[in-house]
Every structure is written in structure tokens, then in C-alpha cells.
Motif scaffolding. Structure first.
Motif, PDB file in Angstrom:
ATOM      1  N   ASP A   1     122.369   7.610 -26.404  1.00  0.00           N
ATOM      2  CA  ASP A   1     120.934   7.351 -26.354  1.00  0.00           C
ATOM      3  C   ASP A   1     119.994   8.720 -26.202  1.00  0.00           C
ATOM      4  N   LEU A   2     120.871   9.510 -25.506  1.00  0.00           N
ATOM      5  CA  LEU A   2     120.017  11.083 -25.293  1.00  0.00           C
ATOM      6  C   LEU A   2     120.015  11.885 -26.534  1.00  0.00           C
ATOM      7  N   PRO A   3     118.923  12.510 -26.854  1.00  0.00           N
ATOM      8  CA  PRO A   3     118.982  13.406 -28.097  1.00  0.00           C
ATOM      9  C   PRO A   3     120.070  14.624 -27.564  1.00  0.00           C
ATOM     10  N   ARG A   4     120.644  15.169 -28.477  1.00  0.00           N
ATOM     11  CA  ARG A   4     121.788  16.184 -28.650  1.00  0.00           C
ATOM     12  C   ARG A   4     121.402  17.077 -29.614  1.00  0.00           C
ATOM     13  N   GLY A   5     121.685  18.466 -29.254  1.00  0.00           N
ATOM     14  CA  GLY A   5     121.811  19.539 -30.465  1.00  0.00           C
ATOM     15  C   GLY A   5     121.954  20.890 -30.077  1.00  0.00           C
ATOM     16  N   ARG A   6     121.747  21.864 -30.790  1.00  0.00           N
ATOM     17  CA  ARG A   6     122.050  23.059 -30.531  1.00  0.00           C
ATOM     18  C   ARG A   6     120.501  23.941 -30.034  1.00  0.00           C
ATOM     19  N   THR A   7     121.003  24.967 -28.932  1.00  0.00           N
ATOM     20  CA  THR A   7     119.704  25.688 -28.660  1.00  0.00           C
ATOM     21  C   THR A   7     119.802  26.738 -29.869  1.00  0.00           C
TER      22      THR A   7
ATOM     23  N   ASN B   1     116.101  15.798 -23.652  1.00  0.00           N
ATOM     24  CA  ASN B   1     114.998  16.103 -24.353  1.00  0.00           C
ATOM     25  C   ASN B   1     114.773  17.675 -24.672  1.00  0.00           C
ATOM     26  N   PRO B   2     114.729  18.146 -25.939  1.00  0.00           N
ATOM     27  CA  PRO B   2     114.810  19.449 -26.204  1.00  0.00           C
ATOM     28  C   PRO B   2     113.730  20.145 -25.565  1.00  0.00           C
ATOM     29  N   ASP B   3     112.469  19.380 -25.334  1.00  0.00           N
ATOM     30  CA  ASP B   3     111.302  20.000 -24.785  1.00  0.00           C
ATOM     31  C   ASP B   3     111.182  19.728 -23.063  1.00  0.00           C
ATOM     32  N   ALA B   4     112.174  19.471 -22.706  1.00  0.00           N
ATOM     33  CA  ALA B   4     112.025  19.281 -21.235  1.00  0.00           C
ATOM     34  C   ALA B   4     111.606  20.420 -20.272  1.00  0.00           C
ATOM     35  N   PRO B   5     110.903  20.192 -19.249  1.00  0.00           N
ATOM     36  CA  PRO B   5     110.458  21.351 -18.641  1.00  0.00           C
ATOM     37  C   PRO B   5     111.481  22.089 -17.805  1.00  0.00           C
TER      38      PRO B   5
ATOM     39  N   ALA C   1     119.458  10.854 -13.321  1.00  0.00           N
ATOM     40  CA  ALA C   1     118.273  11.163 -12.356  1.00  0.00           C
ATOM     41  C   ALA C   1     117.136  11.921 -13.128  1.00  0.00           C
ATOM     42  N   PHE C   2     117.911  12.978 -14.018  1.00  0.00           N
ATOM     43  CA  PHE C   2     116.853  14.124 -14.447  1.00  0.00           C
ATOM     44  C   PHE C   2     116.803  14.119 -16.066  1.00  0.00           C
ATOM     45  N   VAL C   3     118.120  14.031 -16.590  1.00  0.00           N
ATOM     46  CA  VAL C   3     118.246  14.120 -18.026  1.00  0.00           C
ATOM     47  C   VAL C   3     117.711  12.985 -18.811  1.00  0.00           C
ATOM     48  N   ALA C   4     118.133  11.771 -18.508  1.00  0.00           N
ATOM     49  CA  ALA C   4     117.670  10.460 -18.912  1.00  0.00           C
ATOM     50  C   ALA C   4     116.229  10.020 -18.726  1.00  0.00           C
ATOM     51  N   THR C   5     115.569  10.618 -17.830  1.00  0.00           N
ATOM     52  CA  THR C   5     114.325  10.689 -17.645  1.00  0.00           C
ATOM     53  C   THR C   5     113.403  11.652 -18.134  1.00  0.00           C
ATOM     54  N   GLY C   6     113.868  12.542 -18.991  1.00  0.00           N
ATOM     55  CA  GLY C   6     113.274  13.759 -19.553  1.00  0.00           C
ATOM     56  C   GLY C   6     112.652  14.599 -18.740  1.00  0.00           C
ATOM     57  N   LYS C   7     113.200  14.711 -17.503  1.00  0.00           N
ATOM     58  CA  LYS C   7     112.637  15.935 -16.597  1.00  0.00           C
ATOM     59  C   LYS C   7     113.575  17.224 -16.839  1.00  0.00           C
ATOM     60  N   ALA C   8     114.746  17.014 -17.423  1.00  0.00           N
ATOM     61  CA  ALA C   8     115.591  17.979 -17.640  1.00  0.00           C
ATOM     62  C   ALA C   8     116.448  17.869 -18.708  1.00  0.00           C
ATOM     63  N   ARG C   9     116.976  18.876 -19.267  1.00  0.00           N
ATOM     64  CA  ARG C   9     117.996  18.908 -20.438  1.00  0.00           C
ATOM     65  C   ARG C   9     119.356  19.930 -19.961  1.00  0.00           C
ATOM     66  N   LEU C  10     120.545  19.183 -20.264  1.00  0.00           N
ATOM     67  CA  LEU C  10     121.619  19.858 -19.853  1.00  0.00           C
ATOM     68  C   LEU C  10     122.131  20.719 -21.065  1.00  0.00           C
ATOM     69  N   VAL C  11     122.578  22.078 -20.778  1.00  0.00           N
ATOM     70  CA  VAL C  11     122.847  23.166 -21.791  1.00  0.00           C
ATOM     71  C   VAL C  11     124.482  23.493 -21.318  1.00  0.00           C
ATOM     72  N   TYR C  12     125.352  23.299 -22.248  1.00  0.00           N
ATOM     73  CA  TYR C  12     126.815  23.891 -22.011  1.00  0.00           C
ATOM     74  C   TYR C  12     127.066  25.131 -22.405  1.00  0.00           C
ATOM     75  N   ARG C  13     127.592  25.831 -21.444  1.00  0.00           N
ATOM     76  CA  ARG C  13     128.088  27.260 -21.953  1.00  0.00           C
ATOM     77  C   ARG C  13     129.523  27.333 -21.653  1.00  0.00           C
TER      78      ARG C  13
END
Length: 230
Positions: free
Chosen positions: A53-59, A68-72, A100-112
Motif C-alpha cells: 500500500d506504500l508508494p514506490r518508485g525511483r529517485t 511518500n516521495p515528498d516526505a520531509p 513508525a515513519f514511512v507508513a505515516t508519511g514522515k519519511a521515505r526509505l531509499v535503498y543504495r
């Protein structure tokens, strides 16, 4: 005198018998439950959807994100698929971070991608990108980390089995691996990480702070909260 010597001999014999005892087998402490990532020998997927249910994509740089790609706040995770601590973070700690943070829109996770453990690290990074062609990057990533300590053997075959279990056509996935479609991309990601000063694993970049290794959830939360206030 004879009676005295005889009595002394009897006393000595009695003392010796008391000192001779049956050896006691020591009781070993109970085996502690493992605290690392669970080990599994089967190649069927453990999950088939990773927070669907969470947005996903590429930077813009091509790195995968979840949330959320626009997460703060951006939680940038540098990781290697054969890394033990990376696997423990992904399986044990990351779900708490996401809830706690991604599902609530506070942060997005980026994998490297880090490729610090040889050719198999590179193959697994490429496999995750081949899975991304079918919308299954995060699912494949989870499955690979759940098996990090078994992927030194039958690496390619295991990834193909996992891909099939995730609904990815085996022929297309195998062709992607054999053509090394994403080799240049994952190598470029690794080179960029090295240029950014990343030489350990896992590494977390959040705002202007860097954490190395597996942080406590409380410590990671504090860093995220500070980044959100800036």
C-alpha cells in the motif's frame, strides 16, 4: 603398638572412601535463542508483497524508494545483500521504522547498493534490479536478506526460484541476469556510495547525520525526528 597402627590404617581407609565420589556431569546452560536473522533452507518466498500500500518508485538518480516521495525526511540505506548486519536490520528493525515513519508519511526509505563482498554481491544486486522490472524490487530484496547466509551457494538458482515464487517469469528473469542488464547501474551506485565516503555496512544517512551498523530503534528515531525539525 600393633593395635595403634591397625586403627590408623582403618581411619585412613575410611577417609579415602569418603573422598572418592562418582564424577558429576556438569549441567550445560540452555541454548539461547538466536538473535540474528532466521535461517531458512527453502527457496519459496516468505512473503509475496512488501508493504504494497506504500508508494514506490525511483529517485532521479535511479535509486529505489519506498514511501511518500515528498516526505520531509529521507532515510538513505547503503547495504550489501550478503552482509549479516544488513540482513538483521532489514528483517528485524526495518519493519518498526516503516510502521513508525514511512507508513505515516514522515519519511521515505531509499535503498543504495553496496558491492563489498564479491561477485555474488553483484549478482544479487543485479537480481534485485531484474525483479524491479516486474514491480518486485522490495519483495526480492526482503527474500534475499532472509537468506543472506545461504546465498554463497547456488546463488543464481536460488534467485530464479525466488523470482518464480514472486510471480516473475523465469525466462525473462534469467535472460536479465545472463545479459547483466543492470551491472553498470549497480556498479555506478556502488562507486557513487564510495565517493560519498561509505566504506562500511550498513550505513544510514538521514539529513546531515550518518549512522554505521545496526542502531537501536530509539537512536534511529531520534535522528529522524531531528531531521524532520530542520
Amino acid at each position: 603398638m600393633y593395635r595403634f597402627l591397625l586403627l590408623s590404617l582403618l581411619i585412613l581407609t575410611a577417609c579415602t572412601e569418603q573422598m572418592t565420589t562418582t564424577p558429576v556431569t556438569p549441567t550445560l546452560p540452555p541454548t539461547r535463542a538466536p538473535t540474528s536473522t532466521p535461517v531458512t533452507a527453502q527457496s519459496e518466498p516468505i512473503i509475496t508483497a512488501y508493504y504494497p500500500d506504500l508508494p514506490r518508485g525511483r529517485t532521479p538518480e535511479g535509486y529505489h524508494y519506498l514511501g511518500n516521495p515528498d516526505a520531509p525526511v529521507t532515510i538513505m540505506v547503503y547495504s550489501d545483500f550478503l552482509c549479516t548486519t544488513c540482513a538483521i536490520y532489514t528483517i528485524d528493525l526495518e519493519p518498526q521504522v516503516i510502521e513508525a515513519f514511512v507508513a505515516t508519511g514522515k519519511a521515505r526509505l531509499v535503498y543504495r547498493h553496496l558491492l563489498q563482498l564479491g561477485e555474488r554481491s553483484q549478482l544479487l544486486a543485479e537480481a534485485s534490479e531484474c525483479a524491479a522490472d516486474h514491480g518486485k524490487f522490495w519483495e526480492m530484496r526482503h527474500e534475499l536478506y532472509a537468506r543472506y547466509n545461504q546465498l554463497y551457494f547456488n546463488t543464481r538458482e536460488t534467485t530464479i526460484d525466488l523470482a518464480q515464487g514472486l510471480g516473475i517469469p523465469a525466462d525473462a528473469f534469467s535472460a536479465c541476469l545472463d545479459a547483466h542488464t543492470y551491472r553498470a547501474q549497480v556498479e555506478a551506485d556502488y562507486a557513487a556510495a564510495t565517493a560519498e565516503g561509505v566504506f562500511a555496512r550498513p550505513v544510514f544517512r538521514i539529513g546531515n547525520e550518518t549512522l554505521v551498523g545496526i542502531p537501536r530503534f530509539e537512536a534511529l528515531s531520534q535522528v529522524i525526528e531531528r531531521a524532520a525539525q530542520r
